[in-house]
Scaffold this motif. Structure first.
Motif, short mmCIF file in Angstrom:
data_model
loop_
_atom_site.label_atom_id
_atom_site.label_comp_id
_atom_site.label_asym_id
_atom_site.label_seq_id
_atom_site.Cartn_x
_atom_site.Cartn_y
_atom_site.Cartn_z
N UNK A 1 54.68 -29.42 19.72
CA UNK A 1 55.61 -28.51 19.10
C UNK A 1 55.34 -28.30 17.61
N UNK A 2 54.95 -29.37 16.92
CA UNK A 2 54.73 -29.26 15.48
C UNK A 2 53.63 -28.25 15.12
N UNK A 3 52.43 -28.35 15.69
CA UNK A 3 51.40 -27.38 15.30
C UNK A 3 51.72 -25.95 15.72
N UNK A 4 52.39 -25.77 16.84
CA UNK A 4 52.78 -24.41 17.25
C UNK A 4 53.80 -23.85 16.26
N UNK B 1 45.77 -28.21 19.50
CA UNK B 1 47.08 -27.57 19.54
C UNK B 1 47.23 -26.51 18.46
N UNK B 2 46.53 -26.67 17.34
CA UNK B 2 46.59 -25.64 16.30
C UNK B 2 45.96 -24.34 16.78
N UNK B 3 44.84 -24.42 17.51
CA UNK B 3 44.24 -23.22 18.09
C UNK B 3 45.20 -22.58 19.09
N UNK C 1 42.25 -14.37 21.16
CA UNK C 1 41.25 -14.99 20.31
C UNK C 1 40.68 -16.25 20.93
N UNK C 2 39.39 -16.47 20.71
CA UNK C 2 38.72 -17.66 21.25
C UNK C 2 38.96 -18.86 20.36
#
Length: 287
Positions: free
Chosen positions: A13-16, A179-181, A274-275
């Motif tokens: 949840x944090x990176x999203x 998760x950031x991607x 996006x890739x």
């Protein structure tokens, strides 16, 4: 667009949440522990509510266009317990319908497809599959994401002190994603979802590698301290499941992870959203 997030403080949840903020959305976090959430996101609107209380959810969703759900079943939960992805989701949908929410975003999993393969049956996957059907039947537009393994688990759920823990050895090759991607893909999906079209995306990273290859590469690239890989035989967890809900959860999820025959399915996701580019080494180096 005003977006509410349930589950913003978790590992995924944090990176999203950070990526949705970075993308320029007006973000509101719905939390049980407001103080903890404000400490993580001091400049973000945080409101108190939980999935057991429809009235509180109704108030929390006022003025919101899209709600993103990062829900999970705890390892110590029993089948007869309250589940955020069952009764909690039903409450959320009722509140969303009454407040005019235009879209529900939901983090699912690619490995729930293992249900029914090789005689595998697990009540947790039944709950997660039913959650998808609840969202689809809600009458609200949806964005459902089916991710492969997250790199973040190597430094999260699979890490114990200076050890990365794996159960058994598998030849299947998940496509690990940071998760950031994934968060950037979620942001792009919501930007595209201004219309009412429903979205379903398989979320996979840039390369297919075994769990042991992923762990070994993470350990080699991690510079903060020396880590080691510890592999335990599945039989130990299989015996433990007779006495512990946590062991039963661990054995079942490991069985699915070790045997689900993942193949590449993300071309449409990459074309639309996006890739992803983050490698295991880059992820480890960023910590």
């Amino acid at each position: 667009m005003h977006i509410a997030i349930v589950g913003a403080t978790g590992m995924l949840g944090q990176p999203v949440t950070r990526e949705l903020i970075r993308a320029g959305f007006a973000v509101r976090l719905i939390a049980r522990d407001v103080a903890k959430t404000k400490a993580m996101f001091p400049n973000v609107d945080v409101v108190s509510a939980n999935l057991r209380n429809v009235d509180a959810l109704h108030n929390a969703l006022a003025g919101i266009d899209t709600v993103y759900l990062n829900l999970s079943i705890r390892q110590d939960e029993k089948q007869s317990d309250f589940h955020t992805e069952a009764e909690g989701l039903q409450n959320l949908i009722r509140a969303a319908q009454s407040t005019g929410i235009k879209r529900i975003g939901y983090l699912s999993s690619i490995i729930i497809r293992y249900q029914g393969m090789n005689g595998f049956r697990w009540w947790v996957f039944d709950v997660k599959q039913a959650a998808i059907e609840l969202i689809k039947a809600s009458g609200i537009s949806y964005s459902i994401f089916y991710p492969s393994c997250f790199m973040d688990s190597l430094n999260g759920t699979q890490r114990a002190g200076r050890f990365i823990l794996l159960v058994g050895r598998s030849g299947v090759k998940p496509m690990y994603i940071a998760a950031s991607d994934y968060g950037r893909q979620v942001a792009r999906a919501f930007q595209m979802g201004q219309d009412k079209r429903n979205q379903e995306y398989v979320i996979q990273g840039p390369e297919a590698i075994t769990q042991h290859e992923a762990a070994e590469r993470f350990i080699k690239a991690y510079k903060k301290e020396k880590l080691s890989l510890l592999t335990t035989p599945p039989i130990l967890m299989k015996l433990g499941r007779l006495f512990s809900a946590q062991a039963d959860y661990g054995y079942s999820i490991t069985d699915a992870l070790n045997n689900y025959p993942e193949v590449f399915e993300s071309q449409k996701t990459w074309d639309d959203l996006g890739k992803p580019t983050t490698t295991i080494e880059q992820f480890a180096g960023s910590l």
